[in-house]
Scaffold this active site. Structure first.
Site, PDB file in Angstrom:
ATOM      1  N   TYR A   1       0.821  -1.216   0.000  1.00  0.00           N
ATOM      2  CA  TYR A   1       0.000   0.000   0.000  1.00  0.00           C
ATOM      3  C   TYR A   1       0.851   1.262   0.000  1.00  0.00           C
ATOM      4  O   TYR A   1       0.742   2.107  -0.888  1.00  0.00           O
ATOM      5  CB  TYR A   1      -0.952  -0.019   1.202  1.00  0.00           C
ATOM      6  CG  TYR A   1      -1.619   1.298   1.505  1.00  0.00           C
ATOM      7  CD1 TYR A   1      -2.365   1.967   0.537  1.00  0.00           C
ATOM      8  CD2 TYR A   1      -1.514   1.873   2.766  1.00  0.00           C
ATOM      9  CE1 TYR A   1      -2.982   3.180   0.811  1.00  0.00           C
ATOM     10  CE2 TYR A   1      -2.134   3.083   3.057  1.00  0.00           C
ATOM     11  CZ  TYR A   1      -2.864   3.735   2.074  1.00  0.00           C
ATOM     12  OH  TYR A   1      -3.464   4.935   2.345  1.00  0.00           O
TER      13      TYR A   1
ATOM     14  N   LYS B   1       1.616   3.992  -3.048  1.00  0.00           N
ATOM     15  CA  LYS B   1       1.190   5.382  -2.820  1.00  0.00           C
ATOM     16  C   LYS B   1       2.352   6.346  -2.984  1.00  0.00           C
ATOM     17  O   LYS B   1       2.193   7.435  -3.555  1.00  0.00           O
ATOM     18  CB  LYS B   1       0.570   5.532  -1.427  1.00  0.00           C
ATOM     19  CG  LYS B   1      -0.817   4.915  -1.268  1.00  0.00           C
ATOM     20  CD  LYS B   1      -1.872   5.556  -2.153  1.00  0.00           C
ATOM     21  CE  LYS B   1      -2.307   6.916  -1.658  1.00  0.00           C
ATOM     22  NZ  LYS B   1      -3.419   7.474  -2.469  1.00  0.00           N
TER      23      LYS B   1
END
Length: 491
Positions: free
Chosen positions: A237, A241
């Site tokens: 994640y 990002k």
């Protein structure tokens, strides 16, 4: 940066929101419709096959939520008429160029009308498969940027990221950008286009070897973790990002860019009413797992700061940041959190959970209250592993042998114990980097925004509040967040 009237800035604005069914996007849309009904139009982008499917998703996953009850109460029977005038639902997908919008006339209309773009589309799953996370969090950010460049009246592009793009850094973490190819651990070779090719090649190889879809999914999850940790990030994640941020910073040209980095987002503090939440927010899975009696031991530094921030404060910071940076050809980054101005220690959060569920016990499927005790908190991973081995893994092995000898008579007991152990170890694996986190998020840029908002007028400063110093954590968790989590998240 000069901040005038925020309400005036929003008046007659055309705003594109991606990820419109997401937690923050819903609150953002509701807030603006409620405080500035003279906004010209929202274009809300939803992943769907066609407009009808998108409308069904919007009505079911957004408008039907309790979040909109105040707005519905304000308009009564005129609510749907008001909504139809202000909201245009668009079927699309940020993993494609032009955001997957196929209607050329609609594209031209959007490029002509839109002046604010808010990208809140993301997959926030820590161990999402690498291809899915890369396409949404990294390439999606690039596609939104390219779309924004075509908007003739663009005032600002706001991108929602996460403060935890910092990885496991300690100390004071600044509101600064990450340069293209900059690895946290200094490992050379981080190239986003090479990552894209590597991801695609890996998928092809797995497909050519006739792996099942479940095996491919599992392999791509492992591959994402592997790539993230190679360059110093703890999970897929935050790795995807941060690459999205890198793309925006490198390729934005003169686009006014605002990157919002919230910390752990919790239920609403005040608006549209206290305690609204949706989905399993990060810390809620720990709190309610404990309340249900599933979580009796865990690991973490009791003095670690758990940086949480209510969702409505994040939304208000986003709106003020948009207004403050409109038409400014700069990249501006804002941490929205509490670790510097109003720190919350892990041990306090643990205590609030114990107090709440002692006073308001969870009722099990048999209608009996679950009595919670103090969680055994281990301040090192080694001590936690020793405890788990002695108290759970060894008894589990003994039960497995006994179960086999007794013709699987103890199957139900064995399966239940396996499930509990798997649940705890899963939570530990996901959250341990943050339970021993030693960082504090500098929010000097955000503090400047707060001062600008106060100077722009008392009424608007109160309307767009986002100062965590006003939160009394015991009151918030005991009276607002915990009841909200139980009511909205786990009902």
């Amino acid at each position: 940066m000069e901040l005038g009237s925020i309400l005036q800035f929003l008046e007659n604005s055309c705003i594109l929101v991606t990820g419109a069914t997401g937690f923050l996007a819903k609150i953002f849309i509701e807030k603006i419709l409620r405080v500035q009904p003279n906004v010209k139009k929202f274009y809300v982008l939803l992943r769907a096959q066609d407009t009808n499917s998108a409308m069904l998703r919007f009505n079911h996953e957004v408008i039907s939520k309790d979040l909109f009850r105040v707005l519905k109460g304000n308009y009564g029977e005129n609510f749907h008429s008001f909504l139809s005038q202000k909201v245009r639902v668009v079927a699309g997908d940020i993993t494609f160029e032009n955001l997957g919008v196929e209607d050329s006339n609609l594209l031209e209309e959007m490029w002509k009308e839109i002046d604010i773009v808010v990208n809140s589309a993301a997959t926030t799953n820590f161990d999402e498969r690498y291809d899915a996370s890369f396409k949404i969090n990294t390439l999606g950010a690039l596609h939104v940027l390219n779309f924004s460049k075509k908007c003739a009246k663009l005032k600002v592009l706001l991108h929602v990221s996460t403060a935890y793009v910092c990885g496991e850094k300690g100390g004071l973490i600044m509101e600064t950008p990450y340069k293209m190819g900059e690895a946290l651990n200094g490992t050379p070779g981080l190239d986003i286009y090479s990552e894209k090719k590597l991801m695609e090649d890996t998928l092809k190889q797995l497909g050519a070897q006739n792996y099942s879809q479940d095996d491919i999914k599992s392999a791509m999850k492992d591959f994402g973790i592997q790539r993230a940790r190679k360059f110093g990030w703890p999970n897929t994640y935050v790795f995807t990002k941060v690459m999205g941020e890198m793309m925006l910073g490198e390729l934005r040209e003169n686009v006014p860019l605002v990157i919002i980095r919230p910390t752990i987002i919790t239920s609403t503090y005040k608006e549209p009413f206290p305690g609204w939440a949706e989905g399993v927010r990060t810390i809620d899975s720990l709190a309610v797992g404990y309340g249900k009696g599933k979580l009796t031991c865990f690991t973490g530094d009791p003095k670690s700061i758990v940086d949480v921030i209510p969702a409505d404060m994040v939304i208000n910071a986003m709106i003020v940041a948009m207004a403050a940076n409109a038409n400014q050809p700069n990249e501006s980054i804002y941490h929205v959190g509490s670790s510097v101005s109003n720190p919350l220690e892990l041990k306090w959060f643990q205590e609030y959970g114990h107090l709440y569920f002692s006073r308001n016990p969870w009722i099990d499927k048999d209608g009996k209250p679950i009595i919670v005790g103090k969680v055994n908190m281990f301040d090192t991973m080694d001590s936690f592993r020793r405890y788990m081995a002695l108290h759970y893994l060894l008894p589990l092995k003994g039960l497995e042998i006994l179960n086999t000898a007794c013709c699987r008579y103890f199957d139900n007991m064995y399966v239940e114990l396996c499930r509990k152990i798997k649940y705890v170890m899963r939570l530990v694996d996901l959250y341990v980097p943050y339970l021993f986190f030693k960082g504090y998020f500098d929010d000097l840029n955000t503090e400047k925004l707060r001062r600008e908002a106060k100077e722009s007028g008392v009424v608007e400063a109160e309307m767009f509040y986002f100062d965590p110093k006003e939160i009394k954590w015991d009151e918030y968790f005991m009276n607002i967040h915990m009841p909200g989590a139980v009511k909205y998240v786990f009902k």
